[in-house]
Design a protein around this motif. Sequence first.
Motif, PDB file in Angstrom:
ATOM      1  N   LYS A 186      50.069  96.504 115.652  1.00  0.00           N
ATOM      2  CA  LYS A 186      48.680  96.863 115.913  1.00  0.00           C
ATOM      3  C   LYS A 186      48.568  98.295 116.432  1.00  0.00           C
ATOM      4  O   LYS A 186      47.657  99.033 116.066  1.00  0.00           O
ATOM      5  N   LEU A 187      49.515  98.684 117.301  1.00  0.00           N
ATOM      6  CA  LEU A 187      49.485 100.039 117.856  1.00  0.00           C
ATOM      7  C   LEU A 187      49.646 101.074 116.757  1.00  0.00           C
ATOM      8  O   LEU A 187      49.026 102.133 116.784  1.00  0.00           O
ATOM      9  N   GLY A 188      50.424 100.745 115.769  1.00  0.00           N
ATOM     10  CA  GLY A 188      50.617 101.673 114.663  1.00  0.00           C
ATOM     11  C   GLY A 188      49.588 101.535 113.577  1.00  0.00           C
ATOM     12  O   GLY A 188      49.706 102.175 112.531  1.00  0.00           O
ATOM     13  N   GLY A 189      48.598 100.694 113.786  1.00  0.00           N
ATOM     14  CA  GLY A 189      47.547 100.537 112.790  1.00  0.00           C
ATOM     15  C   GLY A 189      47.996  99.766 111.578  1.00  0.00           C
ATOM     16  O   GLY A 189      47.357  99.804 110.527  1.00  0.00           O
ATOM     17  N   GLY A 190      49.177  99.060 111.711  1.00  0.00           N
ATOM     18  CA  GLY A 190      49.645  98.272 110.586  1.00  0.00           C
ATOM     19  C   GLY A 190      50.350  99.076 109.526  1.00  0.00           C
ATOM     20  O   GLY A 190      50.765  98.551 108.510  1.00  0.00           O
ATOM     21  N   ARG A 191      50.522 100.414 109.764  1.00  0.00           N
ATOM     22  CA  ARG A 191      51.154 101.257 108.743  1.00  0.00           C
ATOM     23  C   ARG A 191      52.567 101.608 109.222  1.00  0.00           C
ATOM     24  O   ARG A 191      52.752 102.211 110.278  1.00  0.00           O
ATOM     25  N   LYS A 192      53.554 101.272 108.438  1.00  0.00           N
ATOM     26  CA  LYS A 192      54.938 101.483 108.854  1.00  0.00           C
ATOM     27  C   LYS A 192      55.299 102.960 108.954  1.00  0.00           C
ATOM     28  O   LYS A 192      56.233 103.322 109.646  1.00  0.00           O
ATOM     29  N   ASN A 193      54.566 103.814 108.226  1.00  0.00           N
ATOM     30  CA  ASN A 193      54.921 105.227 108.265  1.00  0.00           C
ATOM     31  C   ASN A 193      54.242 105.978 109.392  1.00  0.00           C
ATOM     32  O   ASN A 193      54.365 107.185 109.500  1.00  0.00           O
ATOM     33  N   ARG A 194      53.520 105.272 110.254  1.00  0.00           N
ATOM     34  CA  ARG A 194      52.861 105.936 111.371  1.00  0.00           C
ATOM     35  C   ARG A 194      53.823 105.979 112.552  1.00  0.00           C
ATOM     36  O   ARG A 194      54.404 104.968 112.929  1.00  0.00           O
ATOM     37  N   ALA A 195      54.005 107.143 113.154  1.00  0.00           N
ATOM     38  CA  ALA A 195      54.965 107.301 114.242  1.00  0.00           C
ATOM     39  C   ALA A 195      54.301 107.992 115.411  1.00  0.00           C
ATOM     40  O   ALA A 195      54.383 109.199 115.558  1.00  0.00           O
ATOM     41  N   PRO A 196      53.581 107.244 116.247  1.00  0.00           N
ATOM     42  CA  PRO A 196      52.829 107.863 117.336  1.00  0.00           C
ATOM     43  C   PRO A 196      53.717 108.566 118.349  1.00  0.00           C
ATOM     44  O   PRO A 196      53.258 109.442 119.060  1.00  0.00           O
ATOM     45  N   GLU A 197      55.019 108.202 118.452  1.00  0.00           N
ATOM     46  CA  GLU A 197      55.888 108.837 119.429  1.00  0.00           C
ATOM     47  C   GLU A 197      56.652 110.018 118.837  1.00  0.00           C
ATOM     48  O   GLU A 197      57.492 110.618 119.501  1.00  0.00           O
ATOM     49  N   GLY A 198      56.377 110.353 117.592  1.00  0.00           N
ATOM     50  CA  GLY A 198      56.935 111.574 117.027  1.00  0.00           C
ATOM     51  C   GLY A 198      58.245 111.397 116.277  1.00  0.00           C
ATOM     52  O   GLY A 198      58.880 112.381 115.905  1.00  0.00           O
ATOM     53  N   PHE A 199      58.700 110.169 116.054  1.00  0.00           N
ATOM     54  CA  PHE A 199      59.898 109.967 115.241  1.00  0.00           C
ATOM     55  C   PHE A 199      59.715 108.673 114.456  1.00  0.00           C
ATOM     56  O   PHE A 199      58.801 107.892 114.705  1.00  0.00           O
ATOM     57  N   ALA A 200      60.580 108.437 113.486  1.00  0.00           N
ATOM     58  CA  ALA A 200      60.352 107.399 112.483  1.00  0.00           C
ATOM     59  C   ALA A 200      60.142 106.014 113.069  1.00  0.00           C
ATOM     60  O   ALA A 200      59.291 105.261 112.606  1.00  0.00           O
ATOM     61  N   LEU A 201      60.910 105.664 114.102  1.00  0.00           N
ATOM     62  CA  LEU A 201      60.797 104.334 114.692  1.00  0.00           C
ATOM     63  C   LEU A 201      59.971 104.346 115.978  1.00  0.00           C
ATOM     64  O   LEU A 201      60.011 103.390 116.759  1.00  0.00           O
ATOM     65  N   GLY A 202      59.230 105.430 116.196  1.00  0.00           N
ATOM     66  CA  GLY A 202      58.450 105.539 117.416  1.00  0.00           C
ATOM     67  C   GLY A 202      57.423 104.442 117.584  1.00  0.00           C
ATOM     68  O   GLY A 202      57.035 104.088 118.704  1.00  0.00           O
ATOM     69  N   GLN A 203      56.986 103.879 116.470  1.00  0.00           N
ATOM     70  CA  GLN A 203      56.022 102.784 116.532  1.00  0.00           C
ATOM     71  C   GLN A 203      56.618 101.557 117.210  1.00  0.00           C
ATOM     72  O   GLN A 203      55.894 100.763 117.835  1.00  0.00           O
ATOM     73  N   TYR A 204      57.924 101.409 117.131  1.00  0.00           N
ATOM     74  CA  TYR A 204      58.580 100.222 117.667  1.00  0.00           C
ATOM     75  C   TYR A 204      59.386 100.518 118.929  1.00  0.00           C
ATOM     76  O   TYR A 204      59.529  99.654 119.810  1.00  0.00           O
ATOM     77  N   VAL A 205      59.946 101.717 119.016  1.00  0.00           N
ATOM     78  CA  VAL A 205      60.799 102.069 120.145  1.00  0.00           C
ATOM     79  C   VAL A 205      60.020 103.029 121.052  1.00  0.00           C
ATOM     80  O   VAL A 205      59.980 104.242 120.826  1.00  0.00           O
ATOM     81  N   ASN A 206      59.382 102.483 122.058  1.00  0.00           N
ATOM     82  CA  ASN A 206      58.593 103.305 122.989  1.00  0.00           C
ATOM     83  C   ASN A 206      58.373 102.516 124.278  1.00  0.00           C
ATOM     84  O   ASN A 206      58.789 101.364 124.404  1.00  0.00           O
ATOM     85  N   ASP A 207      57.701 103.157 125.235  1.00  0.00           N
ATOM     86  CA  ASP A 207      57.505 102.527 126.549  1.00  0.00           C
ATOM     87  C   ASP A 207      56.167 101.808 126.664  1.00  0.00           C
ATOM     88  O   ASP A 207      55.811 101.329 127.745  1.00  0.00           O
ATOM     89  N   ARG A 208      55.425 101.716 125.593  1.00  0.00           N
ATOM     90  CA  ARG A 208      54.057 101.220 125.683  1.00  0.00           C
ATOM     91  C   ARG A 208      53.929  99.771 126.167  1.00  0.00           C
ATOM     92  O   ARG A 208      52.957  99.428 126.846  1.00  0.00           O
ATOM     93  N   PRO A 209      54.842  98.883 125.858  1.00  0.00           N
ATOM     94  CA  PRO A 209      54.691  97.509 126.386  1.00  0.00           C
ATOM     95  C   PRO A 209      54.881  97.418 127.901  1.00  0.00           C
ATOM     96  O   PRO A 209      54.513  96.405 128.508  1.00  0.00           O
ATOM     97  N   TYR A 210      55.457  98.461 128.532  1.00  0.00           N
ATOM     98  CA  TYR A 210      55.879  98.326 129.921  1.00  0.00           C
ATOM     99  C   TYR A 210      55.156  99.286 130.868  1.00  0.00           C
ATOM    100  O   TYR A 210      54.905  98.937 132.024  1.00  0.00           O
ATOM    101  N   ALA A 211      54.855 100.485 130.414  1.00  0.00           N
ATOM    102  CA  ALA A 211      54.299 101.519 131.288  1.00  0.00           C
ATOM    103  C   ALA A 211      52.796 101.614 131.104  1.00  0.00           C
ATOM    104  O   ALA A 211      52.294 101.687 129.981  1.00  0.00           O
ATOM    105  N   ALA A 212      52.071 101.632 132.233  1.00  0.00           N
ATOM    106  CA  ALA A 212      50.614 101.754 132.179  1.00  0.00           C
ATOM    107  C   ALA A 212      50.235 103.090 131.552  1.00  0.00           C
ATOM    108  O   ALA A 212      50.848 104.119 131.807  1.00  0.00           O
ATOM    109  N   SER A 213      49.183 103.059 130.750  1.00  0.00           N
ATOM    110  CA  SER A 213      48.777 104.236 129.996  1.00  0.00           C
ATOM    111  C   SER A 213      47.303 104.109 129.653  1.00  0.00           C
ATOM    112  O   SER A 213      46.579 103.282 130.216  1.00  0.00           O
TER     113      SER A 213
END
Length: 504
Positions: free
Chosen positions: A60-87
């Motif tokens: 959902k964070l990536g908008g359902g698109r596998k090529n979207r990388a909000p953290e600036g690298f290919a797996l950023g959609q999955y490997v990030n601190d968003r589930p744990y750190a308040a933002s």
Amino acid sequence: MLLTLTTTHRPATDLGHLLVKHPDRVQSFDLPAGAAHVFYPEADEARCTAALLVEVDPLKLGGGRKNRAPEGFALGQYVNDRPYAASSLLSSALAKVFRSALRGESRDRPELAASAIPLAVRVPVLRCRGGADLAVRIFAPLGWTVTATPIPLDETYPEWGDSRYVDLTLTGTLRLADALNHLYVLLPVLDDAKHYWVAPDEVDKLLRAGAGWLAGHPERGLITRRYLAHRRALAGEAMARLTELRLADEPPADDSIEPATGEVAAVEDVRRASLAVRRREAVLTALRDSGASRVLDLGCGGGALLTALVADRRFTEVVGVDVSDRSLGLAARRLRLDRLPERQRDRIRLWQSALTYRDDRLRGYDAAVLMEVVEHLDPPRLPALEDAVFGHARPGTVVVTTPNVEYNVRYEGLGPDRFRHADHRFEWTRAEFAAWVDRVAAAHGYTAVLGGVGDDDPEVGTPTQMAVLTRADRDERAGRDERRDRDERRDRNDSNDRKEATNR
């Protein structure tokens, strides 16, 4: 990510009414980036804690698109601190889950929603670009006691240093709506990485959530830029509207004025409450000590003091008076009159009137406040104000505050021939203020007590001067009432004694 909100107001379980979330149930809500859950780890008469837990769905964070990388690298959609750190994602959850509480509305506890209560907020893991010091600078001017503890990268390897996260705890006595709006705006600011499209309507959201505090915040520029994701055009529009609010409001806080605007900044620790906040608290204390319940805020501007008066239930009628219709409009928006419950709205009046002319509507009130007002009048107009307020309206108590010009030497960049605000017509020394107070009190039958607000410098005094003037016949009447009450209590006691003797 987790946020907890605790109160010790009694009964503490009233927090459930304010949040419109029952303490006995776990409630869940769908979010664009996952789900939010509200539950209560503790809930009794003495202490109640509401917890907001946000689960982030990477897809959902990536908008359902596998090529979207909000953290600036290919797996950023999955490997990030968003589930744990308040933002900013936690801010979005606050807006959806506690919508009515953010607006200050409560069908079951309207008076409590308008009152300041003891609160403690904890965000165990908050991404904070700028570190713990920035968290203090952002929250402390709003009346919070801030504890921001940096979280180490790895506790077993202290030499690695601290991470970019802090454990944040805020404690204070505030309206719940104010606390939630502070969090709604400032969590994304500390995170400094919004995860949704920043549209032009974000300016309106910022000003709406920041009503009553953002325009006078010493870090308003940084807050505005970060909240609007550094979009220059939107930040410029927001700052222009905030400047407009400040000019129409009370004179800017002496310790938060920017030299770039032709004004000065005081050398003070931002961890302490600003002078404007301390001044309002001093005025409120004087009003409470006077026993007033019906209060006039003369020269109310954009309504900073009105907001504090309305939050205190002992003030049963609050009237804001200003010559500027535009300022009264700003005050109405700051008070959110269109959203207040009818019972609360009926306590508030906003009247357009010039303080240099007699106005029969202002007669008969317990107290009146002239907070940072007199110095905005040309000296030849002061006798007209004295006659209108002290001679005609004649409230039981009048609280007056004004700058102490002697203290100006403690402000950087302020020369001997400059005032603290461009609209000031004069600024008095302590002797000049005392002479004016003594003359007004003697001429109109008041007694006066002089004081000050802010740090007391042994050489130049406090930055703000204050006087509390009490109408002499009010003291006499209070004395008569006290004697009458004492006589009535004595008569009742005598009657009870006679009844007991008869029964025996």
